[in-house]
Design an enzyme around this catalytic site. Sequence first.
Site: not given
Length: 216
Positions: A35, A64, A141, A173
């Site tokens: 992220m 990811h 999150f 996910d």
Amino acid sequence: MILAPSILSADFGRLADELQRVERGGAGLVHVDVMDGHFVPNLTLGPPVVKALRRATRLPLDVHLMIEHADRWLDAFIDAGADWVSLHVEAVTHLQRAVAHLKARGVRAGVALNPATPLSALEEILPELDYVLIMSVNPGFGGQSFIPGALDKVRRLAGMLRARALGARIEVDGGVDPGNVRALLDAGAEILVAGSAVFGQGDAEAGARALLAAAA
Ligand code: DX5
Ligand code: ZN
């Protein structure tokens, strides 16, 4: 079912131990959430951590990418040891080029969809994908609740794949727990990511086993 524990909810001071625990618990992949504080409102980790994870487990690393300009970072993550890489359709302008690059580098190529992004966004790219990542929470999150509409989205995607005789696998996910595993598999998902359900109870091996048992 392939269980992909998300290390986002692991103890970052003991990542190597946590990986051993999920290996013993039956994990098939290690899900790594990247992220950038722009595409999603959180910051996590980059290629140096992926490199350290690579040395700490034999399991494939499923990276990811929740970052803007993800296409600029593909080689860095692949060189660090990523085996599967997913990109968000909402974050990459030249998605086909990025997917073709992943395949040319010999990694599994996936495309991720946020909850509000329709399956129609996959129409052109679907034949080129090894997997589709359906987000069942808004990314950013761990520990959020499963958005129920994701179940029907998985079912419709499985139908699209069948109708076009395509082999992409479906990964889900966000908010996966023992209570929704069976329904997700029945809908056509094959790879289930779980962060808090694996690491949140303090014993990641038991957390992984409980999810796999829920699939039986
Ligand atoms: C969310 C991440 C997920 C997250 C899942 O942005 O992409 O992989 O770690 O965590 P849980 O399973 O706790 O929802
Ligand atoms: Zn994720």
